[in-house]
Structure formats: C-alpha cells, structure tokens
Design a protein around this motif. Structure first.
Motif, PDB file in Angstrom:
ATOM      1  N   ARG A  26      48.653  76.740 -11.300  1.00 43.47           N
ATOM      2  CA  ARG A  26      48.167  77.010 -10.364  1.00 43.47           C
ATOM      3  C   ARG A  26      49.997  76.699  -9.629  1.00 43.47           C
ATOM      4  NH1 ARG A  26      42.260  75.659  -9.683  1.00 43.47           N
ATOM      5  NH2 ARG A  26      41.514  76.131 -11.533  1.00 43.47           N
ATOM      6  N   SER A  27      49.572  77.315  -8.075  1.00 43.70           N
ATOM      7  CA  SER A  27      50.426  76.359  -7.429  1.00 43.70           C
ATOM      8  C   SER A  27      50.343  76.894  -5.772  1.00 43.70           C
ATOM      9  CB  SER A  27      52.008  77.653  -7.277  1.00 43.70           C
ATOM     10  OG  SER A  27      51.876  78.886  -6.529  1.00 43.70           O
ATOM     11  N   ALA A  28      51.182  76.064  -4.967  1.00 42.57           N
ATOM     12  CA  ALA A  28      50.770  75.830  -3.743  1.00 42.57           C
ATOM     13  C   ALA A  28      52.276  75.557  -3.037  1.00 42.57           C
ATOM     14  CB  ALA A  28      49.310  74.559  -2.931  1.00 42.57           C
ATOM     15  N   ILE A  63      59.217  64.645  -3.480  1.00 41.37           N
ATOM     16  CA  ILE A  63      59.222  65.004  -4.869  1.00 41.37           C
ATOM     17  C   ILE A  63      58.363  63.813  -5.368  1.00 41.37           C
ATOM     18  CG2 ILE A  63      60.199  64.874  -6.098  1.00 41.37           C
ATOM     19  CD1 ILE A  63      62.048  66.608  -5.878  1.00 41.37           C
ATOM     20  N   GLN A  64      58.676  62.442  -4.801  1.00 41.32           N
ATOM     21  CA  GLN A  64      57.642  61.518  -5.119  1.00 41.32           C
ATOM     22  C   GLN A  64      57.206  61.041  -4.525  1.00 41.32           C
ATOM     23  OE1 GLN A  64      60.606  58.271  -3.775  1.00 41.32           O
ATOM     24  NE2 GLN A  64      61.100  57.784  -6.338  1.00 41.32           N
ATOM     25  N   ALA A  65      56.058  61.650  -3.674  1.00 41.99           N
ATOM     26  CA  ALA A  65      55.403  61.083  -2.901  1.00 41.99           C
ATOM     27  C   ALA A  65      53.923  62.631  -3.794  1.00 41.99           C
ATOM     28  CB  ALA A  65      55.388  62.450  -1.178  1.00 41.99           C
ATOM     29  N   ALA A  66      54.565  64.012  -4.269  1.00 37.76           N
ATOM     30  CA  ALA A  66      53.488  65.354  -4.722  1.00 37.76           C
ATOM     31  C   ALA A  66      53.225  64.274  -5.830  1.00 37.76           C
ATOM     32  CB  ALA A  66      54.529  66.193  -4.770  1.00 37.76           C
ATOM     33  N   GLU A 112      47.338  72.188  -4.032  1.00 40.08           N
ATOM     34  CA  GLU A 112      47.798  71.905  -2.707  1.00 40.08           C
ATOM     35  C   GLU A 112      47.783  70.481  -1.512  1.00 40.08           C
ATOM     36  OE1 GLU A 112      44.783  75.320  -4.025  1.00 40.08           O
ATOM     37  OE2 GLU A 112      44.651  72.763  -3.543  1.00 40.08           O
ATOM     38  N   MET A 113      46.641  69.966  -2.106  1.00 35.63           N
ATOM     39  CA  MET A 113      47.187  68.246  -1.986  1.00 35.63           C
ATOM     40  C   MET A 113      48.473  67.958  -1.833  1.00 35.63           C
ATOM     41  SD  MET A 113      44.694  67.812  -0.118  1.00 35.63           S
ATOM     42  CE  MET A 113      44.700  66.491   1.337  1.00 35.63           C
ATOM     43  N   GLU A 114      49.266  68.124  -2.839  1.00 34.74           N
ATOM     44  CA  GLU A 114      49.940  67.267  -3.734  1.00 34.74           C
ATOM     45  C   GLU A 114      51.483  68.563  -2.727  1.00 34.74           C
ATOM     46  OE1 GLU A 114      47.826  66.617  -6.397  1.00 34.74           O
ATOM     47  OE2 GLU A 114      47.614  68.113  -5.444  1.00 34.74           O
ATOM     48  N   ALA A 115      51.274  69.894  -2.406  1.00 33.84           N
ATOM     49  CA  ALA A 115      52.262  70.319  -1.406  1.00 33.84           C
ATOM     50  C   ALA A 115      52.018  70.165  -0.170  1.00 33.84           C
ATOM     51  CB  ALA A 115      51.857  71.973  -1.523  1.00 33.84           C
ATOM     52  N   LEU A 116      51.043  69.202   0.297  1.00 30.90           N
ATOM     53  CA  LEU A 116      51.024  69.124   1.510  1.00 30.90           C
ATOM     54  C   LEU A 116      51.449  67.617   1.720  1.00 30.90           C
ATOM     55  CD1 LEU A 116      47.450  70.579   2.501  1.00 30.90           C
ATOM     56  CD2 LEU A 116      49.606  71.183   3.971  1.00 30.90           C
ATOM     57  N   THR A 117      51.607  66.879   0.630  1.00 33.64           N
ATOM     58  CA  THR A 117      52.016  65.553   0.926  1.00 33.64           C
ATOM     59  C   THR A 117      53.117  65.458   0.893  1.00 33.64           C
ATOM     60  OG1 THR A 117      49.989  64.841  -0.376  1.00 33.64           O
ATOM     61  CG2 THR A 117      51.232  63.794  -0.827  1.00 33.64           C
ATOM     62  N   ALA A 118      53.910  66.553  -0.275  1.00 31.65           N
ATOM     63  CA  ALA A 118      55.633  66.378  -0.514  1.00 31.65           C
ATOM     64  C   ALA A 118      56.210  66.669   1.032  1.00 31.65           C
ATOM     65  CB  ALA A 118      55.794  67.751  -1.598  1.00 31.65           C
ATOM     66  N   ALA A 119      55.039  67.863   1.927  1.00 33.25           N
ATOM     67  CA  ALA A 119      55.597  68.082   2.430  1.00 33.25           C
ATOM     68  C   ALA A 119      55.670  67.726   3.846  1.00 33.25           C
ATOM     69  CB  ALA A 119      55.306  69.422   3.345  1.00 33.25           C
TER      70      ALA A 119
END
Length: 176
Positions: A26-28, A63-66, A112-119
């Motif tokens: 899985r990726s986002a 990166i840390q946030a993700a 998805e939530m990890e990618a959104l959090t990182a951005a």
C-alpha cells in the motif's frame, strides 16, 4: 448496525478491526502548498533563514510526523511504515513551496493519513521557521493525491475529479 466503519453497534467510536484483511503493498501520496511573501520566499531560497535550513528541517518533521500519525489521529492504526519520503518544489510565481509526501508499507490498512500528516507537518514546519519574516503565510490545498492498495486498487485525484465531473487541476502548470 451502523454503516460507519469507526462506530460499533452502540454508536461508540471504535478502531476498525483489520485482522482478517490481506496484507498487500500500500502507498499514498499527499501534497500541500504554503505561500509566503516575496521577501520570505527569497530568504528561504537563498538559505538565509536565521533558524537554519528550512527545507531539511521540514523534511525531517514530515517523516517524524508520518511515523506518529496514530498518536495524533485517535482511530488510526499504528503502522510499520517501510518508506516515508517528503519532497519540495519551489514555486517562484506564487512565492510558495509545494510539499509532497509518499508513504509505503506492506500491511492490512492504508497509509493515506500518514501521507497527509507528513505533508501537513512539513508545511507547518516551514511556517514555523519562516513566521518571523512573514506571519501571514498561508497553507493551502492539503490533499490526498494518490493511493494504491486495498479494495480500490489505484486511485488518483485527477481521475476521481474527472469521474465526479469536476475540473482536475493541471499540476504540470502549477494550477491548484
């Protein structure tokens, strides 16, 4: 009883049970745009920010946030991410920075939530490091750009917007 996945039979908040889901790749990808004054943008581009290297710091923060998304978003599953990437594109016309993130894993639930959090956190870090020069900066258009894996397979923002009858932004030309 409920059609909502994060509510139990009594209507209480509940983490979704993903035990029986297949492990798949899985990726986002997510993106965010932060716009600022010309003065702040020039300072960022020239590496003259008094707090240090803005984009390097924002990359690490993203990166840390993700990796900490499950600690921030109550019903997210803690995930063993296998890749987190945060990149930046300078937009001289808008005096902005386009933040993009990519999160990947092999697992039972999406990222998805990890990618959104990182951005989001990368954009917030840019704001934090540049706020002395421009407290009026704006963070715009934080959104999921693409996801892969799970029941839906591949989903892309432009394809979804076209299918819904919405005009997809032309990212090649920087239209948001």
């Amino acid at each position: 009883m409920s059609m909502l996945t994060h509510l139990n039979r009594r209507g209480e908040a509940s983490m979704v049970d993903v035990t029986d889901k297949a492990v798949t790749e899985r990726s986002a990808r997510a993106e965010s745009l932060i716009c600022m004054s010309t003065e702040a943008f020039v300072q960022l581009c020239e590496g003259q920010n008094k707090k240090g290297d803005v984009l390097a710091t924002a990359r690490i923060a993203g990166i840390q946030a993700a990796k900490k998304t499950a600690e921030l978003i109550p019903l997210c599953h803690p995930l063993a991410l296998t890749k987190v990437q945060v990149d930046f594109e300078l937009d001289r016309e808008r005096c902005g920075v386009r933040v993009t993130s990519l999160c990947k894993l092999a697992g039972r639930t999406g990222v998805e939530m990890e990618a959104l959090t990182a951005a989001s956190v990368a954009a917030l870090t840019i704001y934090d490091m540049c706020k002395a020069m421009d407290p009026a900066m704006e963070i715009l258009h934080t959104r999921l750009a693409e996801k892969l894996g799970g029941k839906r397979g591949l989903w892309r923002r432009s394809e979804a917007e076209v299918a819904a009858g919405n005009q997809a932004p032309n990212q090649e030309e920087g239209d948001w």
